[in-house]
Design a protein around this motif. Structure first.
Motif, PDB file in Angstrom:
ATOM      1  N   UNK A  83       0.826  -1.213   0.000  1.00 21.40           N
ATOM      2  CA  UNK A  83       0.000   0.000   0.000  1.00 21.40           C
ATOM      3  C   UNK A  83       0.858   1.261   0.000  1.00 21.40           C
ATOM      4  N   UNK A  84       1.990   1.226   0.717  1.00 21.42           N
ATOM      5  CA  UNK A  84       2.850   2.415   0.762  1.00 21.42           C
ATOM      6  C   UNK A  84       3.515   2.695  -0.576  1.00 21.42           C
ATOM      7  N   UNK A  85       3.587   1.683  -1.454  1.00 25.27           N
ATOM      8  CA  UNK A  85       4.138   1.928  -2.792  1.00 25.27           C
ATOM      9  C   UNK A  85       3.087   2.516  -3.729  1.00 25.27           C
ATOM     10  N   UNK A  86       1.819   2.444  -3.325  1.00 31.52           N
ATOM     11  CA  UNK A  86       0.732   2.957  -4.147  1.00 31.52           C
ATOM     12  C   UNK A  86       0.275   4.350  -3.716  1.00 31.52           C
ATOM     13  N   UNK A  87       0.502   4.689  -2.434  1.00 27.38           N
ATOM     14  CA  UNK A  87       0.126   6.010  -1.921  1.00 27.38           C
ATOM     15  C   UNK A  87       0.912   6.305  -0.652  1.00 27.38           C
ATOM     16  N   UNK A  88       1.088   7.596  -0.362  1.00 31.13           N
ATOM     17  CA  UNK A  88       1.735   8.013   0.882  1.00 31.13           C
ATOM     18  C   UNK A  88       0.728   8.637   1.848  1.00 31.13           C
ATOM     19  N   UNK A  89      -0.547   8.600   1.493  1.00 21.49           N
ATOM     20  CA  UNK A  89      -1.600   9.187   2.317  1.00 21.49           C
ATOM     21  C   UNK A  89      -1.967   8.234   3.454  1.00 21.49           C
ATOM     22  N   UNK A  90      -1.736   8.606   4.722  1.00 22.71           N
ATOM     23  CA  UNK A  90      -2.057   7.713   5.845  1.00 22.71           C
ATOM     24  C   UNK A  90      -3.524   7.315   5.882  1.00 22.71           C
ATOM     25  N   UNK A  91      -4.402   8.235   5.482  1.00 25.10           N
ATOM     26  CA  UNK A  91      -5.834   7.944   5.535  1.00 25.10           C
ATOM     27  C   UNK A  91      -6.210   6.843   4.550  1.00 25.10           C
ATOM     28  N   UNK A  92      -5.649   6.894   3.340  1.00 23.24           N
ATOM     29  CA  UNK A  92      -5.951   5.872   2.348  1.00 23.24           C
ATOM     30  C   UNK A  92      -5.389   4.513   2.751  1.00 23.24           C
ATOM     31  N   UNK A  93      -4.196   4.518   3.341  1.00 20.46           N
ATOM     32  CA  UNK A  93      -3.618   3.267   3.820  1.00 20.46           C
ATOM     33  C   UNK A  93      -4.482   2.678   4.929  1.00 20.46           C
ATOM     34  N   UNK A  94      -4.970   3.546   5.811  1.00 19.78           N
ATOM     35  CA  UNK A  94      -5.847   3.085   6.884  1.00 19.78           C
ATOM     36  C   UNK A  94      -7.164   2.560   6.338  1.00 19.78           C
ATOM     37  N   UNK A  95      -7.616   3.118   5.211  1.00 18.45           N
ATOM     38  CA  UNK A  95      -8.877   2.691   4.611  1.00 18.45           C
ATOM     39  C   UNK A  95      -8.810   1.241   4.149  1.00 18.45           C
ATOM     40  N   UNK A  96      -7.637   0.813   3.696  1.00 20.18           N
ATOM     41  CA  UNK A  96      -7.454  -0.591   3.309  1.00 20.18           C
ATOM     42  C   UNK A  96      -7.704  -1.496   4.510  1.00 20.18           C
ATOM     43  N   UNK A  97      -7.153  -1.116   5.664  1.00 21.19           N
ATOM     44  CA  UNK A  97      -7.367  -1.890   6.884  1.00 21.19           C
ATOM     45  C   UNK A  97      -8.841  -1.886   7.282  1.00 21.19           C
ATOM     46  N   UNK A  98      -9.481  -0.730   7.170  1.00 21.92           N
ATOM     47  CA  UNK A  98     -10.895  -0.610   7.547  1.00 21.92           C
ATOM     48  C   UNK A  98     -11.759  -1.560   6.723  1.00 21.92           C
ATOM     49  N   UNK A  99     -11.429  -1.737   5.446  1.00 18.24           N
ATOM     50  CA  UNK A  99     -12.216  -2.627   4.585  1.00 18.24           C
ATOM     51  C   UNK A  99     -12.134  -4.079   5.045  1.00 18.24           C
ATOM     52  N   UNK A 100     -11.114  -4.403   5.816  1.00 17.99           N
ATOM     53  CA  UNK A 100     -10.990  -5.747   6.352  1.00 17.99           C
ATOM     54  C   UNK A 100     -11.845  -5.982   7.584  1.00 17.99           C
ATOM     55  N   UNK A 101     -12.455  -4.936   8.123  1.00 17.75           N
ATOM     56  CA  UNK A 101     -13.304  -5.062   9.312  1.00 17.75           C
ATOM     57  C   UNK A 101     -14.793  -4.925   8.987  1.00 17.75           C
ATOM     58  N   UNK A 102     -15.127  -4.126   8.000  1.00 18.81           N
ATOM     59  CA  UNK A 102     -16.527  -3.806   7.708  1.00 18.81           C
ATOM     60  C   UNK A 102     -17.403  -5.042   7.499  1.00 18.81           C
ATOM     61  N   UNK A 103     -16.926  -6.113   6.827  1.00 14.56           N
ATOM     62  CA  UNK A 103     -17.806  -7.275   6.628  1.00 14.56           C
ATOM     63  C   UNK A 103     -18.354  -7.875   7.908  1.00 14.56           C
ATOM     64  N   UNK A 104     -17.618  -7.762   9.005  1.00 16.89           N
ATOM     65  CA  UNK A 104     -18.151  -8.291  10.263  1.00 16.89           C
ATOM     66  C   UNK A 104     -19.418  -7.544  10.668  1.00 16.89           C
ATOM     67  N   UNK A 105     -19.487  -6.269  10.352  1.00 13.38           N
ATOM     68  CA  UNK A 105     -20.683  -5.491  10.676  1.00 13.38           C
ATOM     69  C   UNK A 105     -21.854  -5.901   9.799  1.00 13.38           C
ATOM     70  N   UNK A 106     -21.570  -6.275   8.563  1.00 11.21           N
ATOM     71  CA  UNK A 106     -22.626  -6.604   7.611  1.00 11.21           C
ATOM     72  C   UNK A 106     -23.061  -8.069   7.681  1.00 11.21           C
TER      73      UNK A 106
END
Length: 407
Positions: free
Chosen positions: A46-69
């Motif tokens: 992810x760090x090779x694709x962007x340097x934005x901390x928020x976007x990198x964190x968004x990748x992690x967030x997508x790994x949690x959302x399915x538990x809510x759904x």
């Protein structure tokens, strides 16, 4: 059926490796080895694709959302179907997805969107797999051996993930950017074969009432969890901790490579230290449970972890961070072993999938928020602030555990 009360501090028996537990243990360890390669490699990708901390964190967030759904639905399905069959089928599908992702990375088609889709899909499938696995274990080992069985599974997974996989990530990446994901795909297929060979005893399940629906069965699992004071308090505390963990995990690679300036080797050292500490935690988890009881052991773990997080966020030295992560991992294993065992001991066998799903779904609910908050905090106030945020949230969790520890 009433909730089965666990006897605090009871002397556990050792699980027998024969009868299926050994194969389940091997499957869990092999799968964890592959997952650890992917988990460590994805943030670096992810760090090779962007340097934005928020976007990198968004990748992690997508790994949690399915538990809510899908988390609650996965638990209800796990209580209805053949858990062994569900587990190996899910692993075959996840292996195919990881193989396709490895090809995408090798051919230069990886993107942040693809990373997010992958994280979301793997976790969606995991909602069924994880709940089925929790419900399957009591059919392979005696009740008194559950604590020891959980400790062995989690310790083996940490050895595979921390000692074996994490140090290999830089080596594999030097060979090919796709290598960690290809190995992960193979691990899923091998784990599926091992699980398919199991022959567990069938759980006792009451006949379904006429007109029973997944929605009604899911609600029953939630009510059972809420009715147990110890599990209710433990669930609340774990939810708060996961907000902090989401913030920390989503930005840990930036904390180490950016704030500490330790590079990829420093990141690998930190992950390895966490794994080593977790292995040690697996060795002492049962001893602490015998001496203090399971709930009080979790309380002790939370207090120690709070201090470790504070050290990570305030001391700008790789050595301190490595030591703190080792201690954090040790007490995290104590927490997880006793949490899982308490859930298995205090839940009716026929409802274990649903109770486990209700616990996990509620506990994971804060992690996406934490991941996003961690990314925003790192971008606004510094790369060390997510660790401090996590430390503060652990203080709240410890406070929630105090009344539950008396249950």
């Amino acid at each position: 059926m009433t909730v089965v009360e666990a006897v605090e501090g009871a002397a556990p028996t050792k699980p027998a490796w024969r009868g299926g537990f050994g194969r389940l243990w091997t499957a869990a360890v092999v799968s964890r080895f592959g997952d650890a390669l992917r988990t460590a490699a994805l943030p670096l990708l992810a760090t090779t694709l962007t340097s934005d901390p928020f976007l990198i964190a968004l990748v992690t967030a997508c790994g949690y959302v399915p538990w809510l759904l899908f988390g609650l639905l996965g638990g209800a399905i796990a209580d209805r179907v053949d858990q062994r069959r569900a587990m190996w089928a899910v692993d075959v599908l996840r292996g195919a997805l990881m193989a396709a992702f490895a090809v995408a990375v090798a051919t230069g088609h990886a993107s942040l969107v693809l990373l997010m889709v992958l994280a979301f899909t793997l976790t969606s499938l995991g909602t069924l797999f994880d709940n089925a696995a929790t419900a399957l274990l009591p059919s392979l080992v005696p009740r008194g051996a559950l604590g020891g069985a959980n400790a062995r599974v989690m310790t083996g997974q940490q050895i595979a993930g921390g000692f074996l996989a994490a140090p290999l990530v830089p080596v594999l990446l030097a060979v090919s950017a796709a290598a960690p994901y290809g190995v992960d795909a193979a691990s899923y297929v091998l784990a599926a074969a091992l699980v398919a060979s199991l022959r567990p005893s069938a759980p006792e399940r009451a006949p379904k009432e006429p007109g029973s629906t997944l929605r009604a069965e899911t609600a029953e699992g939630l009510r059972t969890l809420w009715a147990d004071r110890a599990l209710r308090g433990l669930c609340a505390a774990t939810t708060v901790c996961n907000i902090g963990m989401g913030a920390l995990i989503a930005t840990l690679v930036l904390h180490i490579t950016g704030w500490l300036g330790a590079g990829q080797s420093g990141y690998a050292a930190a992950i390895t230290a966490y794994g080593a500490g977790s292995v040690a935690g697996g060795l002492i988890a049962q001893r602490l449970a015998r001496r203090f009881g399971r709930m009080r052991s979790v309380l002790i773990a939370g207090i120690v972890q709070t201090g470790a997080l504070a050290a990570i966020g305030t001391v700008r030295a790789l050595g301190v961070t490595v030591a703190a992560l080792a201690l954090f991992g040790l007490m995290g294993m104590v927490w997880n072993v006793n949490l899982t065992t308490l859930t298995q001991e205090r839940s009716p066998a026929a409802m274990l999938g649903r109770v486990s799903a209700a616990f996990r779904t509620l506990a994971v609910a804060g992690a996406p928020l934490g991941a996003l908050a961690g990314g925003a905090a790192a971008a606004s106030w510094g790369l060390n602030t997510p660790a401090l945020l996590a430390s503060g949230l652990f203080v709240v969790a410890v406070a929630a555990l105090i009344p539950a520890s008396r249950a």
